[in-house]
Design a protein around this motif. Structure first.
Motif, PDB file in Angstrom:
ATOM      1  N   UNK A  37     -32.809 -57.244 -66.020  1.00 29.41           N
ATOM      2  CA  UNK A  37     -33.874 -56.931 -65.075  1.00 29.41           C
ATOM      3  C   UNK A  37     -33.814 -57.835 -63.845  1.00 29.41           C
ATOM      4  N   UNK A  38     -33.502 -59.102 -64.057  1.00 27.85           N
ATOM      5  CA  UNK A  38     -33.402 -60.026 -62.921  1.00 27.85           C
ATOM      6  C   UNK A  38     -32.258 -59.631 -61.994  1.00 27.85           C
ATOM      7  N   UNK A  39     -31.101 -59.243 -62.561  1.00 30.74           N
ATOM      8  CA  UNK A  39     -29.961 -58.830 -61.741  1.00 30.74           C
ATOM      9  C   UNK A  39     -30.275 -57.556 -60.966  1.00 30.74           C
ATOM     10  N   UNK A  40     -30.959 -56.602 -61.637  1.00 32.86           N
ATOM     11  CA  UNK A  40     -31.323 -55.355 -60.959  1.00 32.86           C
ATOM     12  C   UNK A  40     -32.336 -55.604 -59.855  1.00 32.86           C
ATOM     13  N   UNK A  41     -33.291 -56.489 -60.101  1.00 38.82           N
ATOM     14  CA  UNK A  41     -34.283 -56.804 -59.072  1.00 38.82           C
ATOM     15  C   UNK A  41     -33.674 -57.509 -57.878  1.00 38.82           C
ATOM     16  N   UNK A  42     -32.713 -58.389 -58.120  1.00 40.98           N
ATOM     17  CA  UNK A  42     -32.064 -59.100 -57.021  1.00 40.98           C
ATOM     18  C   UNK A  42     -31.265 -58.156 -56.135  1.00 40.98           C
ATOM     19  N   UNK A  43     -30.686 -57.117 -56.740  1.00 37.29           N
ATOM     20  CA  UNK A  43     -29.866 -56.171 -55.980  1.00 37.29           C
ATOM     21  C   UNK A  43     -30.661 -54.993 -55.431  1.00 37.29           C
ATOM     22  N   UNK A  44     -31.981 -54.962 -55.668  1.00 37.61           N
ATOM     23  CA  UNK A  44     -32.777 -53.821 -55.218  1.00 37.61           C
ATOM     24  C   UNK A  44     -32.822 -53.792 -53.688  1.00 37.61           C
ATOM     25  N   UNK A  45     -32.455 -52.675 -53.084  1.00 38.23           N
ATOM     26  CA  UNK A  45     -32.400 -52.640 -51.620  1.00 38.23           C
ATOM     27  C   UNK A  45     -33.789 -52.615 -50.991  1.00 38.23           C
ATOM     28  N   UNK A  46     -33.902 -53.260 -49.850  1.00 36.13           N
ATOM     29  CA  UNK A  46     -35.141 -53.246 -49.078  1.00 36.13           C
ATOM     30  C   UNK A  46     -34.786 -52.801 -47.666  1.00 36.13           C
ATOM     31  N   UNK A  47     -34.985 -51.529 -47.365  1.00 33.37           N
ATOM     32  CA  UNK A  47     -34.597 -50.941 -46.089  1.00 33.37           C
ATOM     33  C   UNK A  47     -35.828 -50.621 -45.259  1.00 33.37           C
ATOM     34  N   UNK A  48     -35.800 -51.021 -44.006  1.00 31.96           N
ATOM     35  CA  UNK A  48     -36.867 -50.682 -43.073  1.00 31.96           C
ATOM     36  C   UNK A  48     -36.351 -49.564 -42.174  1.00 31.96           C
ATOM     37  N   UNK A  49     -36.932 -48.386 -42.292  1.00 31.37           N
ATOM     38  CA  UNK A  49     -36.495 -47.229 -41.521  1.00 31.37           C
ATOM     39  C   UNK A  49     -37.387 -47.066 -40.298  1.00 31.37           C
ATOM     40  N   UNK A  50     -36.767 -46.759 -39.179  1.00 34.23           N
ATOM     41  CA  UNK A  50     -37.499 -46.510 -37.938  1.00 34.23           C
ATOM     42  C   UNK A  50     -37.089 -45.143 -37.407  1.00 34.23           C
ATOM     43  N   UNK A  51     -37.974 -44.449 -36.717  1.00 30.47           N
ATOM     44  CA  UNK A  51     -37.613 -43.120 -36.191  1.00 30.47           C
ATOM     45  C   UNK A  51     -36.594 -43.230 -35.061  1.00 30.47           C
ATOM     46  N   UNK A  52     -35.707 -42.266 -34.977  1.00 25.41           N
ATOM     47  CA  UNK A  52     -34.751 -42.177 -33.874  1.00 25.41           C
ATOM     48  C   UNK A  52     -35.001 -40.881 -33.120  1.00 25.41           C
ATOM     49  N   UNK A  53     -34.347 -40.763 -31.992  1.00 21.35           N
ATOM     50  CA  UNK A  53     -34.583 -39.624 -31.127  1.00 21.35           C
ATOM     51  C   UNK A  53     -33.898 -38.380 -31.680  1.00 21.35           C
ATOM     52  N   UNK A  54     -34.597 -37.266 -31.607  1.00 15.84           N
ATOM     53  CA  UNK A  54     -34.043 -36.003 -32.093  1.00 15.84           C
ATOM     54  C   UNK A  54     -32.939 -35.483 -31.188  1.00 15.84           C
ATOM     55  N   UNK A  55     -33.034 -35.785 -29.900  1.00 19.89           N
ATOM     56  CA  UNK A  55     -32.058 -35.306 -28.930  1.00 19.89           C
ATOM     57  C   UNK A  55     -31.766 -36.408 -27.929  1.00 19.89           C
ATOM     58  N   UNK A  56     -30.577 -36.389 -27.323  1.00 20.60           N
ATOM     59  CA  UNK A  56     -30.253 -37.379 -26.303  1.00 20.60           C
ATOM     60  C   UNK A  56     -30.853 -36.959 -24.965  1.00 20.60           C
ATOM     61  N   UNK A  57     -30.790 -37.806 -23.961  1.00 19.46           N
ATOM     62  CA  UNK A  57     -31.206 -37.380 -22.620  1.00 19.46           C
ATOM     63  C   UNK A  57     -30.374 -36.184 -22.149  1.00 19.46           C
ATOM     64  N   UNK A  58     -30.997 -35.307 -21.380  1.00 20.04           N
ATOM     65  CA  UNK A  58     -30.315 -34.084 -20.927  1.00 20.04           C
ATOM     66  C   UNK A  58     -29.482 -34.352 -19.679  1.00 20.04           C
ATOM     67  N   UNK A  59     -28.651 -35.364 -19.722  1.00 19.71           N
ATOM     68  CA  UNK A  59     -27.821 -35.720 -18.563  1.00 19.71           C
ATOM     69  C   UNK A  59     -26.333 -35.614 -18.868  1.00 19.71           C
ATOM     70  N   UNK A  60     -25.997 -35.246 -20.097  1.00 21.45           N
ATOM     71  CA  UNK A  60     -24.596 -35.257 -20.500  1.00 21.45           C
ATOM     72  C   UNK A  60     -23.961 -33.873 -20.499  1.00 21.45           C
ATOM     73  N   UNK A  61     -24.654 -32.870 -19.958  1.00 22.54           N
ATOM     74  CA  UNK A  61     -24.157 -31.499 -20.056  1.00 22.54           C
ATOM     75  C   UNK A  61     -22.812 -31.275 -19.392  1.00 22.54           C
ATOM     76  N   UNK A  62     -22.521 -31.992 -18.300  1.00 18.47           N
ATOM     77  CA  UNK A  62     -21.265 -31.805 -17.582  1.00 18.47           C
ATOM     78  C   UNK A  62     -20.136 -32.668 -18.129  1.00 18.47           C
ATOM     79  N   UNK A  63     -20.436 -33.450 -19.140  1.00 14.14           N
ATOM     80  CA  UNK A  63     -19.426 -34.313 -19.730  1.00 14.14           C
ATOM     81  C   UNK A  63     -18.862 -33.656 -20.982  1.00 14.14           C
ATOM     82  N   UNK A  64     -18.009 -34.373 -21.690  1.00 12.31           N
ATOM     83  CA  UNK A  64     -17.414 -33.849 -22.907  1.00 12.31           C
ATOM     84  C   UNK A  64     -16.001 -34.354 -23.078  1.00 12.31           C
ATOM     85  N   UNK A  65     -15.454 -34.125 -24.258  1.00 11.18           N
ATOM     86  CA  UNK A  65     -14.118 -34.640 -24.560  1.00 11.18           C
ATOM     87  C   UNK A  65     -13.053 -34.043 -23.659  1.00 11.18           C
ATOM     88  N   UNK A  66     -13.244 -32.807 -23.192  1.00 11.77           N
ATOM     89  CA  UNK A  66     -12.239 -32.141 -22.365  1.00 11.77           C
ATOM     90  C   UNK A  66     -12.519 -32.266 -20.874  1.00 11.77           C
TER      91      UNK A  66
END
Length: 232
Positions: free
Chosen positions: A74-103
């Motif tokens: 139990x002590x080993x499992x408790x020590x390895x228990x992950x503690x992650x803080x999640x924060x929201x990220x943006x659903x979409x990027x800024x709409x300035x990249x339309x003319x760009x791209x790999x090609x």
């Protein structure tokens, strides 16, 4: 012995054996993060700990041995228990990249760019946006910073004044993005806080430079987001 060798390897170029292995054995030149040798160090410590616990429990009665084994587990499992803080990220990027791209043949510099090379994690939002536009960039994020990036970041300290645009042109940059929502300090957990006042002065200087042409102008996260073309 294996644990000691792995520990020395986890030090990378600061160790004793890894610099020699890197110099003479080609496969070691392909290891991105030598510090991952620490995984083998942890494995060695786990094996030694298991052997020590086994010897310690073998000297106790069977009932106590079962209870102690359960508590250790139990002590080993408790020590390895992950503690992650999640924060929201943006659903979409800024709409300035339309003319760009790999090609498109474009090479992008994303601004703001912190002139301190050690602050390169602030480029994480740009790397996130690149999963949409897939355009080569001169500032991104990884576990390693190249000497070229460190030099470029320091030379962008006075952007867009001085020779900064000439430096970008020599680096092959064709487009410059300005995202005012990322123009301030980075708050808790790396979430940026915008600075519209500082960003506005930068935009005025870019608009006044004849070497630049404003391609896209929009807003994102309540702040200005622009894309400029650097004329060759």
């Amino acid at each position: 012995v294996g644990g000691a060798v792995a520990f020395d390897g986890s030090l990378g170029m600061n160790g004793f054996t890894y610099p020699w292995l890197y110099e003479y054995l080609y496969p070691f030149q392909s290891i991105r993060v030598p510090a991952r040798f620490a995984i083998l160090v942890g494995l060695t410590l786990a094996l030694l700990s298991g052997a020590g616990v086994d010897r310690w429990l073998s000297a106790t009665r069977r009932r106590r041995r079962s209870i102690a084994a359960a508590l250790v587990t139990l002590a080993a499992a408790g020590d390895a228990w992950p503690s992650l803080v999640l924060v929201p990220v943006w659903r979409e990027p800024p709409a300035i990249y339309g003319q760009l791209g790999a090609s498109s043949g474009a090479v992008l510099m994303e601004y703001p760019l912190n002139p301190d090379p050690a602050a390169f994690p602030e480029n994480i939002p740009y790397l996130y946006f690149s999963t949409w536009h897939l355009t080569p960039m001169v500032n991104g994020y990884s576990g390693f910073t190249s000497p070229d990036y460190e030099k470029l970041a320091k030379e962008m300290r006075d952007f867009p004044r001085g020779d900064t645009l000439r430096v970008l042109e020599q680096a092959g940059v064709t487009h410059i993005s300005v995202n005012c929502a990322l123009g301030g300090t980075f708050g808790p957990y790396g979430v940026p806080e915008g600075n519209p006042e500082r960003c506005g002065e930068t935009i005025r200087q870019l608009d006044a430079d004849p070497r630049l042409r404003r391609v896209v102008s929009t807003t994102w996260e309540g702040a200005a987001a622009l894309l400029y073309e650097l004329r060759q």
